[in-house]
Design a protein around this motif. Structure first.
Motif, PDB file in Angstrom:
ATOM      1  N   ALA A  89      -6.881  -9.228  -8.573  1.00 43.13           N
ATOM      2  CA  ALA A  89      -7.405  -7.854  -8.655  1.00 43.13           C
ATOM      3  C   ALA A  89      -7.574  -7.227  -7.269  1.00 43.13           C
ATOM      4  O   ALA A  89      -8.634  -6.701  -6.938  1.00 43.13           O
ATOM      5  N   VAL A  90      -6.504  -7.299  -6.478  1.00 42.72           N
ATOM      6  CA  VAL A  90      -6.535  -6.688  -5.134  1.00 42.72           C
ATOM      7  C   VAL A  90      -6.173  -5.209  -5.283  1.00 42.72           C
ATOM      8  O   VAL A  90      -5.075  -4.871  -5.762  1.00 42.72           O
ATOM      9  N   TRP A  91      -7.093  -4.377  -4.884  1.00 40.12           N
ATOM     10  CA  TRP A  91      -6.912  -2.928  -5.058  1.00 40.12           C
ATOM     11  C   TRP A  91      -7.449  -2.200  -3.832  1.00 40.12           C
ATOM     12  O   TRP A  91      -8.552  -2.494  -3.349  1.00 40.12           O
ATOM     13  N   VAL A  92      -6.659  -1.255  -3.311  1.00 39.76           N
ATOM     14  CA  VAL A  92      -7.130  -0.388  -2.217  1.00 39.76           C
ATOM     15  C   VAL A  92      -6.970   1.058  -2.673  1.00 39.76           C
ATOM     16  O   VAL A  92      -5.931   1.422  -3.272  1.00 39.76           O
ATOM     17  N   GLU A  93      -7.966   1.870  -2.419  1.00 38.28           N
ATOM     18  CA  GLU A  93      -7.911   3.279  -2.800  1.00 38.28           C
ATOM     19  C   GLU A  93      -6.666   3.919  -2.171  1.00 38.28           C
ATOM     20  O   GLU A  93      -6.355   3.658  -0.990  1.00 38.28           O
ATOM     21  N   ARG A  97      -4.781   3.274   1.998  1.00 36.94           N
ATOM     22  CA  ARG A  97      -3.738   2.239   2.101  1.00 36.94           C
ATOM     23  C   ARG A  97      -3.017   2.275   3.449  1.00 36.94           C
ATOM     24  O   ARG A  97      -3.071   3.257   4.159  1.00 36.94           O
ATOM     25  N   ARG A  98      -2.345   1.180   3.741  1.00 37.89           N
ATOM     26  CA  ARG A  98      -1.541   0.997   4.964  1.00 37.89           C
ATOM     27  C   ARG A  98      -2.413   1.032   6.204  1.00 37.89           C
ATOM     28  O   ARG A  98      -1.972   1.467   7.261  1.00 37.89           O
ATOM     29  N   ARG A  99      -3.632   0.575   6.088  1.00 37.41           N
ATOM     30  CA  ARG A  99      -4.521   0.488   7.250  1.00 37.41           C
ATOM     31  C   ARG A  99      -5.087  -0.907   7.408  1.00 37.41           C
ATOM     32  O   ARG A  99      -6.074  -1.094   8.128  1.00 37.41           O
ATOM     33  N   GLY A 100      -4.542  -1.884   6.698  1.00 34.27           N
ATOM     34  CA  GLY A 100      -4.983  -3.263   6.867  1.00 34.27           C
ATOM     35  C   GLY A 100      -6.107  -3.697   5.939  1.00 34.27           C
ATOM     36  O   GLY A 100      -6.558  -4.841   6.003  1.00 34.27           O
ATOM     37  N   ILE A 101      -6.555  -2.790   5.061  1.00 32.40           N
ATOM     38  CA  ILE A 101      -7.685  -3.147   4.193  1.00 32.40           C
ATOM     39  C   ILE A 101      -7.249  -4.168   3.133  1.00 32.40           C
ATOM     40  O   ILE A 101      -7.962  -5.140   2.856  1.00 32.40           O
ATOM     41  N   GLY A 102      -6.063  -3.966   2.549  1.00 32.80           N
ATOM     42  CA  GLY A 102      -5.574  -4.925   1.555  1.00 32.80           C
ATOM     43  C   GLY A 102      -5.428  -6.311   2.166  1.00 32.80           C
ATOM     44  O   GLY A 102      -5.862  -7.311   1.583  1.00 32.80           O
ATOM     45  N   ALA A 103      -4.841  -6.381   3.353  1.00 32.88           N
ATOM     46  CA  ALA A 103      -4.679  -7.672   4.032  1.00 32.88           C
ATOM     47  C   ALA A 103      -6.041  -8.324   4.268  1.00 32.88           C
ATOM     48  O   ALA A 103      -6.219  -9.526   4.054  1.00 32.88           O
ATOM     49  N   ALA A 104      -7.008  -7.526   4.695  1.00 33.61           N
ATOM     50  CA  ALA A 104      -8.338  -8.077   4.975  1.00 33.61           C
ATOM     51  C   ALA A 104      -9.009  -8.572   3.698  1.00 33.61           C
ATOM     52  O   ALA A 104      -9.682  -9.613   3.701  1.00 33.61           O
ATOM     53  N   GLY A 131       6.383  -9.704  -1.684  1.00 34.12           N
ATOM     54  CA  GLY A 131       6.651  -9.519  -0.255  1.00 34.12           C
ATOM     55  C   GLY A 131       5.401  -9.163   0.517  1.00 34.12           C
ATOM     56  O   GLY A 131       5.220  -9.595   1.664  1.00 34.12           O
ATOM     57  N   PHE A 132       4.520  -8.375  -0.091  1.00 38.96           N
ATOM     58  CA  PHE A 132       3.251  -8.009   0.563  1.00 38.96           C
ATOM     59  C   PHE A 132       2.478  -9.273   0.911  1.00 38.96           C
ATOM     60  O   PHE A 132       1.991  -9.432   2.032  1.00 38.96           O
ATOM     61  N   TYR A 133       2.391 -10.206  -0.039  1.00 40.40           N
ATOM     62  CA  TYR A 133       1.614 -11.431   0.200  1.00 40.40           C
ATOM     63  C   TYR A 133       2.346 -12.385   1.138  1.00 40.40           C
ATOM     64  O   TYR A 133       1.717 -13.055   1.958  1.00 40.40           O
ATOM     65  N   GLU A 134       3.681 -12.441   1.022  1.00 43.72           N
ATOM     66  CA  GLU A 134       4.429 -13.328   1.926  1.00 43.72           C
ATOM     67  C   GLU A 134       4.269 -12.881   3.371  1.00 43.72           C
ATOM     68  O   GLU A 134       4.138 -13.703   4.280  1.00 43.72           O
ATOM     69  N   ARG A 135       4.211 -11.564   3.573  1.00 47.28           N
ATOM     70  CA  ARG A 135       3.985 -11.081   4.944  1.00 47.28           C
ATOM     71  C   ARG A 135       2.600 -11.478   5.445  1.00 47.28           C
ATOM     72  O   ARG A 135       2.358 -11.536   6.642  1.00 47.28           O
ATOM     73  N   LEU A 136       1.680 -11.748   4.522  1.00 47.14           N
ATOM     74  CA  LEU A 136       0.331 -12.170   4.920  1.00 47.14           C
ATOM     75  C   LEU A 136       0.238 -13.696   5.049  1.00 47.14           C
ATOM     76  O   LEU A 136      -0.857 -14.228   5.218  1.00 47.14           O
TER      77      LEU A 136
HETATM   78  C1  LIG Z   1      -0.970  -3.669  -2.509  1.00 45.25           C
HETATM   79  C2  LIG Z   1      -2.176  -2.999  -1.820  1.00 45.25           C
HETATM   80  C3  LIG Z   1      -3.432  -3.788  -2.183  1.00 45.25           C
HETATM   81  C4  LIG Z   1      -1.937  -3.032  -0.300  1.00 45.25           C
HETATM   82  O1  LIG Z   1      -3.115  -2.553   0.334  1.00 45.25           O
HETATM   83  P1  LIG Z   1      -3.045  -1.931   1.817  1.00 45.25           P
HETATM   84  O2  LIG Z   1      -4.446  -1.764   2.281  1.00 45.25           O
HETATM   85  O3  LIG Z   1      -2.170  -0.740   1.814  1.00 45.25           O
HETATM   86  O4  LIG Z   1      -2.316  -3.113   2.592  1.00 45.25           O
HETATM   87  P2  LIG Z   1      -2.321  -3.341   4.178  1.00 45.25           P
HETATM   88  O5  LIG Z   1      -2.482  -2.034   4.880  1.00 45.25           O
HETATM   89  O6  LIG Z   1      -3.303  -4.404   4.485  1.00 45.25           O
HETATM   90  O7  LIG Z   1      -0.852  -3.882   4.417  1.00 45.25           O
HETATM   91  C5  LIG Z   1      -0.602  -5.226   4.758  1.00 45.25           C
HETATM   92  C6  LIG Z   1       0.876  -5.366   5.040  1.00 45.25           C
HETATM   93  O8  LIG Z   1       1.630  -5.094   3.876  1.00 45.25           O
HETATM   94  C7  LIG Z   1       2.475  -3.969   4.092  1.00 45.25           C
HETATM   95  N1  LIG Z   1       2.447  -3.152   2.899  1.00 45.25           N
HETATM   96  C8  LIG Z   1       1.357  -2.604   2.312  1.00 45.25           C
HETATM   97  N2  LIG Z   1       1.712  -1.912   1.213  1.00 45.25           N
HETATM   98  C9  LIG Z   1       3.053  -2.017   1.126  1.00 45.25           C
HETATM   99  C10 LIG Z   1       4.001  -1.509   0.237  1.00 45.25           C
HETATM  100  N3  LIG Z   1       3.671  -0.731  -0.816  1.00 45.25           N
HETATM  101  N4  LIG Z   1       5.308  -1.834   0.425  1.00 45.25           N
HETATM  102  C11 LIG Z   1       5.666  -2.605   1.463  1.00 45.25           C
HETATM  103  N5  LIG Z   1       4.809  -3.115   2.379  1.00 45.25           N
HETATM  104  C12 LIG Z   1       3.513  -2.832   2.195  1.00 45.25           C
HETATM  105  C13 LIG Z   1       1.893  -3.240   5.261  1.00 45.25           C
HETATM  106  O9  LIG Z   1       2.895  -2.524   5.964  1.00 45.25           O
HETATM  107  C14 LIG Z   1       1.336  -4.367   6.074  1.00 45.25           C
HETATM  108  O10 LIG Z   1       2.334  -5.013   6.826  1.00 45.25           O
HETATM  109  P3  LIG Z   1       2.277  -4.903   8.425  1.00 45.25           P
HETATM  110  O11 LIG Z   1       0.964  -5.511   8.830  1.00 45.25           O
HETATM  111  O12 LIG Z   1       3.469  -5.704   8.835  1.00 45.25           O
HETATM  112  O13 LIG Z   1       2.354  -3.437   8.703  1.00 45.25           O
HETATM  113  C15 LIG Z   1      -2.328  -1.506  -2.247  1.00 45.25           C
HETATM  114  O14 LIG Z   1      -1.088  -0.861  -2.067  1.00 45.25           O
HETATM  115  C16 LIG Z   1      -2.778  -1.320  -3.696  1.00 45.25           C
HETATM  116  O15 LIG Z   1      -3.973  -1.298  -3.987  1.00 45.25           O
HETATM  117  N6  LIG Z   1      -1.806  -1.193  -4.621  1.00 45.25           N
HETATM  118  C17 LIG Z   1      -2.131  -1.000  -6.046  1.00 45.25           C
HETATM  119  C18 LIG Z   1      -2.683  -2.274  -6.677  1.00 45.25           C
HETATM  120  C19 LIG Z   1      -1.755  -3.470  -6.496  1.00 45.25           C
HETATM  121  O16 LIG Z   1      -0.550  -3.381  -6.658  1.00 45.25           O
HETATM  122  N7  LIG Z   1      -2.368  -4.639  -6.168  1.00 45.25           N
HETATM  123  C20 LIG Z   1      -1.656  -5.884  -6.000  1.00 45.25           C
HETATM  124  C21 LIG Z   1      -1.480  -6.541  -7.302  1.00 45.25           C
HETATM  125  S1  LIG Z   1      -0.494  -8.041  -7.180  1.00 45.25           S
END
Ligand SMILES: CC(C)(COP(=O)(O)OP(=O)(O)OC[C@H]1O[C@@H](n2cnc3c(N)ncnc32)[C@H](O)[C@@H]1OP(=O)(O)O)[C@@H](O)C(=O)NCCC(=O)NCCS
Length: 169
Positions: A89-93, A97-104, A131-136
Motif C-alpha cells: 500500500a505505497v501511495w504518494v499524493e 510525487r517525484r520528490r523522493g517520498i515514495g522511495a523514503a 522498475g520503481f522498486y528495482e531502482r530502489l
Molecule cells: C509509485 C509511487 C509511490 C512513487 O512515489 P514517488 O514519491 O513519486 O517516488 P520517488 O519520487 O521516491 O521516486 C523514486 C524513484 O522512482 C522513479 N519513479 C517514480 N515514479 C515513477 C514513475 N511513474 N515511472 C518511472 N519512474 C518513477 C523516480 O524517478 C525515482 O528515481 P530516481 O531517484 O532515479 O529519480 C507514486 O507514483 C504513487 O503513489 N503511485 C500510485 C500508487 C502506486 O502505484 N503504488 C505502488 C503500488 S505497487
C-alpha cells in the motif's frame, strides 16, 4: 527528481489524525475498483493501531499535510503464504510525487521490519511498477504469480558487521 519537499515519516499510531485519509487513499487505489466498501479497509487499517509489531502503517507528512503512506503486513499474496512480512500500500499524493517520498516510505517500511528482527522483506507489484522498486534496490525473485500475475521482489537486511565473513577490523 523535482525540488525537495520537507517531510517526516511517522507511524500512524503516532499521528492517528491521518487515519481517515490513509484509509480513503488505500480504498480508492486498490479496493474500491473491486467493489469493496470503505468500511472494510477501515477495519483492516485499525489492526495497525493495536500493539502488535506487524501490521504497521506509516505516514509521510509535512506538519498536518498528508503526503503519502506505506504499510508492512504479515501476508499479501495468498499464493505465497510462506513469505512475510510484506511492504504494501505505497501511495504518494499526486502533487507530491517525484520528490523522493515514495522511495523514503518504502525504505522506512523495510527498515522498520529489519529493526523488528526480520532479515528479509517482500513486496509484490504489477510488472509496470517493478522498475520503481528495482531502482530502489529490490530484487525480483518471481514473476507472473497468482491471478494478478504479480512480480515478487525482496530486500534483505544488511548483515551485521560481525556476520561479514572475512571482514577486517
Ligand atoms: C509509485 C509511487 C509511490 C512513487 O512515489 P514517488 O514519491 O513519486 O517516488 P520517488 O519520487 O521516491 O521516486 C523514486 C524513484 O522512482 C522513479 N519513479 C517514480 N515514479 C515513477 C514513475 N511513474 N515511472 C518511472 N519512474 C518513477 C523516480 O524517478 C525515482 O528515481 P530516481 O531517484 O532515479 O529519480 C507514486 O507514483 C504513487 O503513489 N503511485 C500510485 C500508487 C502506486 O502505484 N503504488 C505502488 C503500488 S505497487
Amino acid at each position: 527528481m523535482t525540488a525537495a519537499m520537507p517531510f517526516i515519516i511517522s507511524d500512524l499510531r503516532q499521528c492517528p489524525q491521518f487515519f481517515d485519509t490513509v484509509a480513503e487513499r488505500i480504498w480508492r487505489a486498490w479496493w474500491e475498483p473491486d467493489g469493496h466498501p470503505l468500511a472494510y479497509i477501515q477495519t483492516r487499517l485499525r489492526e495497525n493501531l493495536n500493539g502488535s509489531q506487524i501490521p504497521f502503517a506509516l505516514v509521510a507528512h509535512a506538519d498536518n499535510e498528508f503526503l503519502g503512506t506505506s504499510s508492512a503486513i504479515a501476508s499479501d499474496v495468498p499464493a505465497r503464504p510462506q513469505f512475510s512480512p510484506w511492504v504494501a500500500a505505497v501511495w504518494v499524493e499526486p502533487h507530491a510525487r517525484r520528490r523522493g517520498i515514495g522511495a523514503a516510505l518504502v525504505s522506512r517500511a523495510a527498515g522498520d521490519c529489519f529493526a523488528l528482527g526480520f532479515s528479509r522483506a517482500y513486496l509484490c507489484a504489477r510488472p509496470p511498477r517493478s522498475g520503481f522498486y528495482e531502482r530502489l534496490g529490490w530484487r525480483t525473485i518471481e514473476r507472473h504469480v497468482g491471478p494478478d500475475r504479480l512480480s515478487i521482489l525482496i530486500q534483505d537486511a544488511a548483515p551485521e558487521p560481525s556476520e561479514l565473513k572475512g571482514s577486517r577490523p
